[in-house]
Write a protein that holds these residues in place. Structure first.
Motif, PDB file in Angstrom:
ATOM      1  N   THR A  25       9.925  -6.128  -1.134  1.00  0.00           N
ATOM      2  CA  THR A  25       9.531  -6.132  -2.550  1.00  0.00           C
ATOM      3  C   THR A  25       8.154  -5.497  -2.758  1.00  0.00           C
ATOM      4  N   ARG A  26       7.237  -5.716  -1.786  1.00  0.00           N
ATOM      5  CA  ARG A  26       5.896  -5.137  -1.926  1.00  0.00           C
ATOM      6  C   ARG A  26       5.989  -3.611  -2.073  1.00  0.00           C
ATOM      7  N   THR A  27       6.768  -2.998  -1.186  1.00  0.00           N
ATOM      8  CA  THR A  27       6.923  -1.537  -1.203  1.00  0.00           C
ATOM      9  C   THR A  27       7.525  -1.078  -2.533  1.00  0.00           C
ATOM     10  N   TRP A  28       8.554  -1.766  -2.996  1.00  0.00           N
ATOM     11  CA  TRP A  28       9.217  -1.367  -4.241  1.00  0.00           C
ATOM     12  C   TRP A  28       8.288  -1.538  -5.446  1.00  0.00           C
ATOM     13  N   LEU A  29       7.546  -2.650  -5.481  1.00  0.00           N
ATOM     14  CA  LEU A  29       6.687  -2.872  -6.657  1.00  0.00           C
ATOM     15  C   LEU A  29       5.494  -1.924  -6.650  1.00  0.00           C
ATOM     16  N   LEU A  30       4.969  -1.606  -5.458  1.00  0.00           N
ATOM     17  CA  LEU A  30       3.892  -0.605  -5.380  1.00  0.00           C
ATOM     18  C   LEU A  30       4.407   0.751  -5.862  1.00  0.00           C
ATOM     19  N   ALA A  31       5.642   1.085  -5.480  1.00  0.00           N
ATOM     20  CA  ALA A  31       6.229   2.363  -5.919  1.00  0.00           C
ATOM     21  C   ALA A  31       6.371   2.381  -7.437  1.00  0.00           C
ATOM     22  N   ALA A  32       6.828   1.265  -8.001  1.00  0.00           N
ATOM     23  CA  ALA A  32       7.005   1.189  -9.452  1.00  0.00           C
ATOM     24  C   ALA A  32       5.663   1.361 -10.161  1.00  0.00           C
ATOM     25  N   LEU A  33       4.665   0.597  -9.730  1.00  0.00           N
ATOM     26  CA  LEU A  33       3.342   0.647 -10.391  1.00  0.00           C
ATOM     27  C   LEU A  33       2.716   2.031 -10.243  1.00  0.00           C
ATOM     28  N   THR A  34       2.837   2.603  -9.062  1.00  0.00           N
ATOM     29  CA  THR A  34       2.265   3.935  -8.814  1.00  0.00           C
ATOM     30  C   THR A  34       2.892   4.967  -9.758  1.00  0.00           C
ATOM     31  N   ALA A  35       4.177   4.767 -10.053  1.00  0.00           N
ATOM     32  CA  ALA A  35       4.874   5.686 -10.960  1.00  0.00           C
ATOM     33  C   ALA A  35       4.621   5.336 -12.432  1.00  0.00           C
ATOM     34  N   GLY A  36       3.745   4.359 -12.686  1.00  0.00           N
ATOM     35  CA  GLY A  36       3.413   4.013 -14.072  1.00  0.00           C
ATOM     36  C   GLY A  36       4.389   3.056 -14.725  1.00  0.00           C
ATOM     37  N   LYS A  37       5.264   2.446 -13.921  1.00  0.00           N
ATOM     38  CA  LYS A  37       6.225   1.488 -14.478  1.00  0.00           C
ATOM     39  C   LYS A  37       5.618   0.086 -14.419  1.00  0.00           C
ATOM     40  N   SER A  38       5.642  -0.620 -15.507  1.00  0.00           N
ATOM     41  CA  SER A  38       5.093  -1.975 -15.513  1.00  0.00           C
ATOM     42  C   SER A  38       5.982  -2.902 -14.699  1.00  0.00           C
ATOM     43  N   VAL A  39       5.358  -3.944 -14.149  1.00  0.00           N
ATOM     44  CA  VAL A  39       6.080  -4.878 -13.281  1.00  0.00           C
ATOM     45  C   VAL A  39       5.924  -6.300 -13.814  1.00  0.00           C
ATOM     46  N   VAL A  40       7.033  -7.017 -13.844  1.00  0.00           N
ATOM     47  CA  VAL A  40       7.037  -8.462 -14.112  1.00  0.00           C
ATOM     48  C   VAL A  40       7.675  -9.110 -12.893  1.00  0.00           C
ATOM     49  N   THR A  41       6.985 -10.067 -12.309  1.00  0.00           N
ATOM     50  CA  THR A  41       7.535 -10.693 -11.105  1.00  0.00           C
ATOM     51  C   THR A  41       7.311 -12.203 -11.110  1.00  0.00           C
ATOM     52  N   ALA A  42       8.208 -12.921 -10.406  1.00  0.00           N
ATOM     53  CA  ALA A  42       8.079 -14.380 -10.243  1.00  0.00           C
ATOM     54  C   ALA A  42       7.624 -14.707  -8.829  1.00  0.00           C
ATOM     55  N   ASN A  43       7.168 -13.671  -8.101  1.00  0.00           N
ATOM     56  CA  ASN A  43       6.986 -13.756  -6.656  1.00  0.00           C
ATOM     57  C   ASN A  43       5.575 -14.235  -6.267  1.00  0.00           C
ATOM     58  N   LYS A  44       5.454 -15.552  -6.062  1.00  0.00           N
ATOM     59  CA  LYS A  44       4.126 -16.116  -5.736  1.00  0.00           C
ATOM     60  C   LYS A  44       3.654 -15.710  -4.360  1.00  0.00           C
ATOM     61  N   ALA A  45       4.625 -15.619  -3.398  1.00  0.00           N
ATOM     62  CA  ALA A  45       4.247 -15.264  -2.018  1.00  0.00           C
ATOM     63  C   ALA A  45       3.588 -13.886  -2.004  1.00  0.00           C
ATOM     64  N   LEU A  46       4.164 -12.947  -2.739  1.00  0.00           N
ATOM     65  CA  LEU A  46       3.637 -11.579  -2.778  1.00  0.00           C
ATOM     66  C   LEU A  46       2.280 -11.528  -3.482  1.00  0.00           C
ATOM     67  N   LEU A  47       2.189 -12.203  -4.645  1.00  0.00           N
ATOM     68  CA  LEU A  47       0.927 -12.173  -5.404  1.00  0.00           C
ATOM     69  C   LEU A  47      -0.212 -12.842  -4.640  1.00  0.00           C
ATOM     70  N   ALA A  48       0.132 -13.898  -3.887  1.00  0.00           N
ATOM     71  CA  ALA A  48      -0.909 -14.633  -3.160  1.00  0.00           C
ATOM     72  C   ALA A  48      -1.442 -13.840  -1.972  1.00  0.00           C
ATOM     73  N   GLU A  49      -0.718 -12.814  -1.523  1.00  0.00           N
ATOM     74  CA  GLU A  49      -1.171 -11.993  -0.395  1.00  0.00           C
ATOM     75  C   GLU A  49      -1.679 -10.633  -0.831  1.00  0.00           C
ATOM     76  N   HIS A  50      -1.015 -10.046  -1.829  1.00  0.00           N
ATOM     77  CA  HIS A  50      -1.232  -8.622  -2.088  1.00  0.00           C
ATOM     78  C   HIS A  50      -1.632  -8.311  -3.529  1.00  0.00           C
ATOM     79  N   ALA A  51      -2.197  -9.285  -4.233  1.00  0.00           N
ATOM     80  CA  ALA A  51      -2.579  -9.028  -5.626  1.00  0.00           C
ATOM     81  C   ALA A  51      -3.523  -7.828  -5.718  1.00  0.00           C
ATOM     82  N   GLY A  52      -4.454  -7.728  -4.765  1.00  0.00           N
ATOM     83  CA  GLY A  52      -5.462  -6.662  -4.820  1.00  0.00           C
ATOM     84  C   GLY A  52      -4.837  -5.279  -4.864  1.00  0.00           C
ATOM     85  N   GLU A  53      -3.942  -4.998  -3.936  1.00  0.00           N
ATOM     86  CA  GLU A  53      -3.382  -3.638  -3.905  1.00  0.00           C
ATOM     87  C   GLU A  53      -2.397  -3.406  -5.036  1.00  0.00           C
ATOM     88  N   LEU A  54      -1.724  -4.452  -5.483  1.00  0.00           N
ATOM     89  CA  LEU A  54      -0.813  -4.285  -6.618  1.00  0.00           C
ATOM     90  C   LEU A  54      -1.599  -3.953  -7.886  1.00  0.00           C
TER      91      LEU A  54
END
Ligand SMILES: NC(=O)c1ccc[n+]([C@@H]2O[C@H](COP(=O)([O-])OP(=O)(O)OC[C@H]3O[C@@H](n4cnc5c(N)ncnc54)[C@H](O)[C@@H]3O)[C@@H](O)[C@H]2O)c1
Ligand SMILES: N[C@@H](CCO)C(=O)O
Ligand code: NA
Length: 443
Positions: free
Chosen positions: A92-121
């Motif tokens: 999911t990290r790879t997919w959401l980074l790809a989405a954001l990089t392409a200018g697509k907004s992201v809505v997620t329920a993923n606490k595990a991802l946000l708690a580790e990778h909020a900075g780069e997202l």
């Protein structure tokens, strides 16, 4: 309904990643409320694809939308917003980074991802001007993250304390109310859809620790990751702990506690840090969190100007979690319609995280001791030696031994631990029946 008549902008095209407990409810709400959502957003919100693992399992959603190619769906030029309800860090990290990089907004329920990778997202979102919203990641349906990011952005938050895991709260409530066993209540939580696929994330406190990291980051404008959070789960909580709690008019809850700590440095200058911890704790039955039972969540926020606030509601379950996701989806869709953006990451404070050993806590200790002269004095001497002040003592003689219950004042956690270790080794201490931190009372 004539609301669609006023809708003129280009539709917002949504890709959904994952269609399990939460995803199924998102599809239902998006379908059932399509016209109302269009009226609220100012344009239609169209589901253009759903990435799943096994398409023939999903008879409840339109078959023509299903795909097993999540990466391809995220990359599609026909997608404006990606909603992610799969969970886990990769892919999911790879997919959401790809989405954001392409200018697509992201809505997620993923606490595990946000708690580790909020900075780069957030960096990826900032670089492209996309939105990143994640209200469902903490305390399900309860509006909590947006109040912290937006409504309280003008205040200084000093403390956030709450029950943020429904599964463990369900289990602890049942242990308290019915005396039911641990395994039995965990099974029921799974059957009702509260427990996630792997319940260890809940019972060992990982889920609550991820949420605590997200809460502390937003509340104190700093970056706290899951690994920074001190964590104890509920698997060691026993019926003896509940009996000890009950005897003093208390109950036991798994609490997430995020505190801003003010200290004086070696040079005498004031220093500020944060302490973030998740552990079971005894709280008085009169405390508002004691009345939060089953899969409900509740979070106290203390802010300098606002004072005390309490957020309460359903922290888990398909429909409640989908409500929070839909709220975020409406927000990012509205932003797209007017060409604006939601708030960026706010981590300017860059505060150090204090280890648990330095955190100030209180302990409740219940011992079986020999019933003879000098025992209480010797136990009290150990506390004095570690500079731990005793708030209350209760001793009850029995036939050959005695029950000794001690509640301390606030002291560094390390001092309390060493005291308990020392006391446990005293020859006249037969058994350490229960050791539990105490919260929710004056220290
Ligand atoms: N269930 C809740 O109460 C709740 C509450 C708050 C937040 N969340 C979060 O929401 C997310 C989803 O939770 P859930 O309860 O719906 O989980 P779930 O297991 O029911 O659903 C996840 C779905 O994702 C699918 N999936 C897994 N890998 C995939 C892949 N590579 N491609 C496509 N699909 C894939 C699975 O097959 C499954 O259907 C998680 O991040 C969870 O932490 C859940
Ligand atoms: N497993 C989580 C779901 C909500 O994040 C809980 O029990 O609270
Ligand atoms: Na929430």
């Amino acid at each position: 309904m004539n609301s669609a008549a006023s809708v003129t902008a280009k539709p917002i095209r949504v890709a959904l990643l994952g269609c399990g407990t939460v995803g199924t409810q998102i599809v239902r709400l998006l379908t059932e409320q399509a016209d109302e959502l269009a009226a609220r957003v100012g344009t239609r919100v169209e589901l253009v694809g759903i990435a799943v693992r096994r398409p023939n399992k999903h008879r409840e959603v339109p078959a023509e939308l299903l795909t097993t190619d999540a990466a391809g769906l995220v990359a599609s030029p026909d997608v404006d917003v990606v909603v992610e309800v799969i969970g886990g860090i990769e892919p999911t990290r790879t997919w959401l980074l790809a989405a954001l990089t392409a200018g697509k907004s992201v809505v997620t329920a993923n606490k595990a991802l946000l708690a580790e990778h909020a900075g780069e997202l957030f960096e990826a979102a900032d670089a492209s001007g996309a939105d990143l919203y994640f209200e469902a990641a903490v305390a399900g349906a309860i509006p909590l993250l947006r109040p912290l990011r937006e409504s309280l952005a003008g205040d200084r938050i000093t403390r956030v304390m709450g029950i943020v895991n429904g599964t463990t709260n369900f289990i602890l409530s049942a242990m308290d109310e019915t005396g039911a066993g641990y395994a039995e209540t965990l099974d029921e939580a799974s059957r009702l859809g509260y427990a996630e696929a792997d319940p260890t994330a809940d019972v060992d406190g990982f889920d609550a620790a991820s949420k605590a990291a997200i809460l502390a980051s937003l509340a104190f404008h700093t970056r706290v990751t899951a690994g920074d959070v001190y964590r104890e789960g509920i698997s060691a909580v026993t019926s003896a702990d509940f009996a000890a709690a009950r005897a003093l008019g208390r109950t036991i809850k798994l609490l997430a506690i995020c505190e801003r700590v003010f200290t004086t440095g070696e040079d005498g200058a004031p220093e500020e840090s944060v302490a973030v911890r998740v552990h079971p704790a005894m709280i008085p039955r009169s405390h508002p969190l004691a009345g939060v039972s089953g899969a409900f969540n509740a979070v106290f926020v203390e802010a300098e100007a606002a004072g005390q606030l309490m957020f309460y509601g359903q922290g888990a379950g398909g429909a409640p979690t989908a409500s929070a996701v839909l709220g975020d989806l409406v927000a990012v869709a509205r932003n797209r319609v007017v060409g604006g953006r939601g708030p960026r990451e706010s981590a300017y404070a860059d505060l150090a995280v204090r280890p648990i050993a330095q955190a100030s806590t209180r302990y409740h200790i219940s011992l079986d001791v020999a019933d003879r002269a000098g025992v209480l004095a010797a136990v009290a001497a150990e506390f004095a030696q570690h500079e731990v002040s005793i708030a209350a003592v209760r001793q009850e003689g029995r036939a050959t031994d005695a029950s000794l219950v001690i509640v301390t004042h606030s002291a560094p956690d390390a001092a309390l631990r060493s005291t308990v270790d020392k006391v446990a080794g005293l020859p006249f201490v037969h058994d350490v029946v229960s050791v539990m931190r105490v919260e929710g009372e004056d220290s």
